[in-house]
Design a protein around this motif. Sequence first.
Motif, PDB file in Angstrom:
ATOM      1  N   ASN A  51      20.252 -17.023   7.873  1.00  0.00           N
ATOM      2  CA  ASN A  51      21.520 -17.645   8.552  1.00  0.00           C
ATOM      3  C   ASN A  51      21.193 -18.887   9.506  1.00  0.00           C
ATOM      4  OD1 ASN A  51      20.471 -16.199  10.369  1.00  0.00           O
ATOM      5  ND2 ASN A  51      22.407 -15.222  11.030  1.00  0.00           N
ATOM      6  N   GLU A  52      19.711 -19.215   9.439  1.00  0.00           N
ATOM      7  CA  GLU A  52      19.258 -20.127  10.362  1.00  0.00           C
ATOM      8  C   GLU A  52      18.957 -21.266   9.584  1.00  0.00           C
ATOM      9  OE1 GLU A  52      17.393 -17.576  13.782  1.00  0.00           O
ATOM     10  OE2 GLU A  52      16.093 -18.029  12.294  1.00  0.00           O
ATOM     11  N   ILE A  53      18.980 -21.407   8.326  1.00  0.00           N
ATOM     12  CA  ILE A  53      18.578 -22.411   7.264  1.00  0.00           C
ATOM     13  C   ILE A  53      19.529 -23.724   7.885  1.00  0.00           C
ATOM     14  CG2 ILE A  53      18.361 -23.363   4.979  1.00  0.00           C
ATOM     15  CD1 ILE A  53      17.783 -20.440   4.122  1.00  0.00           C
ATOM     16  N   THR A  54      19.161 -24.767   7.946  1.00  0.00           N
ATOM     17  CA  THR A  54      19.863 -25.983   8.224  1.00  0.00           C
ATOM     18  C   THR A  54      19.480 -27.221   7.500  1.00  0.00           C
ATOM     19  OG1 THR A  54      18.639 -26.685  10.095  1.00  0.00           O
ATOM     20  CG2 THR A  54      20.397 -25.463  10.548  1.00  0.00           C
ATOM     21  N   ILE A  55      20.133 -28.151   7.254  1.00  0.00           N
ATOM     22  CA  ILE A  55      19.677 -29.312   6.684  1.00  0.00           C
ATOM     23  C   ILE A  55      18.634 -30.095   7.491  1.00  0.00           C
ATOM     24  CG2 ILE A  55      20.568 -31.955   6.082  1.00  0.00           C
ATOM     25  CD1 ILE A  55      21.456 -29.857   4.188  1.00  0.00           C
ATOM     26  N   GLU A  56      18.741 -29.774   8.815  1.00  0.00           N
ATOM     27  CA  GLU A  56      17.783 -30.540   9.554  1.00  0.00           C
ATOM     28  C   GLU A  56      16.219 -29.725   9.545  1.00  0.00           C
ATOM     29  OE1 GLU A  56      20.766 -29.715  10.765  1.00  0.00           O
ATOM     30  OE2 GLU A  56      21.433 -31.809  10.939  1.00  0.00           O
ATOM     31  N   TRP A  86      20.670 -26.636  -1.893  1.00  0.00           N
ATOM     32  CA  TRP A  86      20.865 -25.446  -0.902  1.00  0.00           C
ATOM     33  C   TRP A  86      22.307 -25.164  -1.160  1.00  0.00           C
ATOM     34  CZ3 TRP A  86      22.289 -25.951   4.810  1.00  0.00           C
ATOM     35  CH2 TRP A  86      22.362 -24.653   5.461  1.00  0.00           C
ATOM     36  N   ASP A 101      25.215 -22.866   0.157  1.00  0.00           N
ATOM     37  CA  ASP A 101      25.495 -21.996   1.403  1.00  0.00           C
ATOM     38  C   ASP A 101      27.050 -21.770   1.102  1.00  0.00           C
ATOM     39  OD1 ASP A 101      25.325 -21.065   3.735  1.00  0.00           O
ATOM     40  OD2 ASP A 101      25.814 -22.688   4.933  1.00  0.00           O
ATOM     41  N   HIS A 135      24.585 -28.633  -0.798  1.00  0.00           N
ATOM     42  CA  HIS A 135      23.833 -29.629   0.182  1.00  0.00           C
ATOM     43  C   HIS A 135      22.443 -29.916  -0.722  1.00  0.00           C
ATOM     44  CE1 HIS A 135      26.056 -28.259   3.630  1.00  0.00           C
ATOM     45  NE2 HIS A 135      25.739 -27.134   3.042  1.00  0.00           N
ATOM     46  N   SER A 154      26.663 -33.742   0.384  1.00  0.00           N
ATOM     47  CA  SER A 154      27.057 -32.400   0.669  1.00  0.00           C
ATOM     48  C   SER A 154      28.609 -32.398   0.132  1.00  0.00           C
ATOM     49  CB  SER A 154      27.304 -31.828   1.999  1.00  0.00           C
ATOM     50  OG  SER A 154      27.845 -30.619   1.867  1.00  0.00           O
TER      51      SER A 154
END
Length: 255
Positions: free
Chosen positions: A63-68, A102, A104, A109, A175
């Motif tokens: 749950n901490e995966i981000t585009i950044e 990705w 989500d 994304h 996205s």
Amino acid sequence: MHLSHALTHRGTIREINEDAFLELPYLGVWVVADGMGGHAAGDVASQTVIDGIQQSLEQVEPNEITIELLKSSLQNSNRILQQMSETEFEGKVAGSTVVVLWLDNDQYHMLWVGDSRVYRFREQQLTQLSKDHSQVNDMVDEGLLAPEEAETHPLANVITRAVGVDVHLDIDYRSDKVNEGDIFLLCSDGLNKELNDNEIQRIIQSENIIDSGLALLHASLVRNARDNVTCILVKHTHKVSSLSEECDKTIPVFV
């Protein structure tokens, strides 16, 4: 739920496979990287990009995966490859294209650099979601070249962006919403050099990602696959099923 199937082959001409891929359906992440720079440099470059993303994902909770996070991984791989070019390859370019998908929840994304592609198959229609960072694509945008002439143009192999080539890495991002039954195709340019979009669409229309993946690879090989070929098919579905439960359907193979 995400079902996926990945395949790669060095082709019939190249001595080594400079492509690499990452398949993490439990995290909703898939990556294809296509190395450039010849023996050693090319395959090291693509694997460096893949390893960088995998290591970044292993350091966080799902749950901490981000585009950044994904962008930061690519930027870090860019710095590593530039260093390697100077210290290990005597200034020779060690670069790689990359495309990341990705999923989500009900959003997709994607990030990409270079001419590896992402397609989406929805309602029996294939759409290219990524836009090639290539010389011929720039010429098409400027009205200097017709789209149908791009694949056979003498500059078709010239890309304008790659991980590891420049100090500044410009990453494209897109996205949007995912629909039930959407199928995504990630591929290196070795696939679309041999098969056009209409042929790819006809193969994927069976909606069986295992058989479709095998047919895509086989069709490129029987056409002599001048380059390495890598493809990942990803199916988004809320149905409880498995790859083995995908229905068998007749799939065309182009020769």
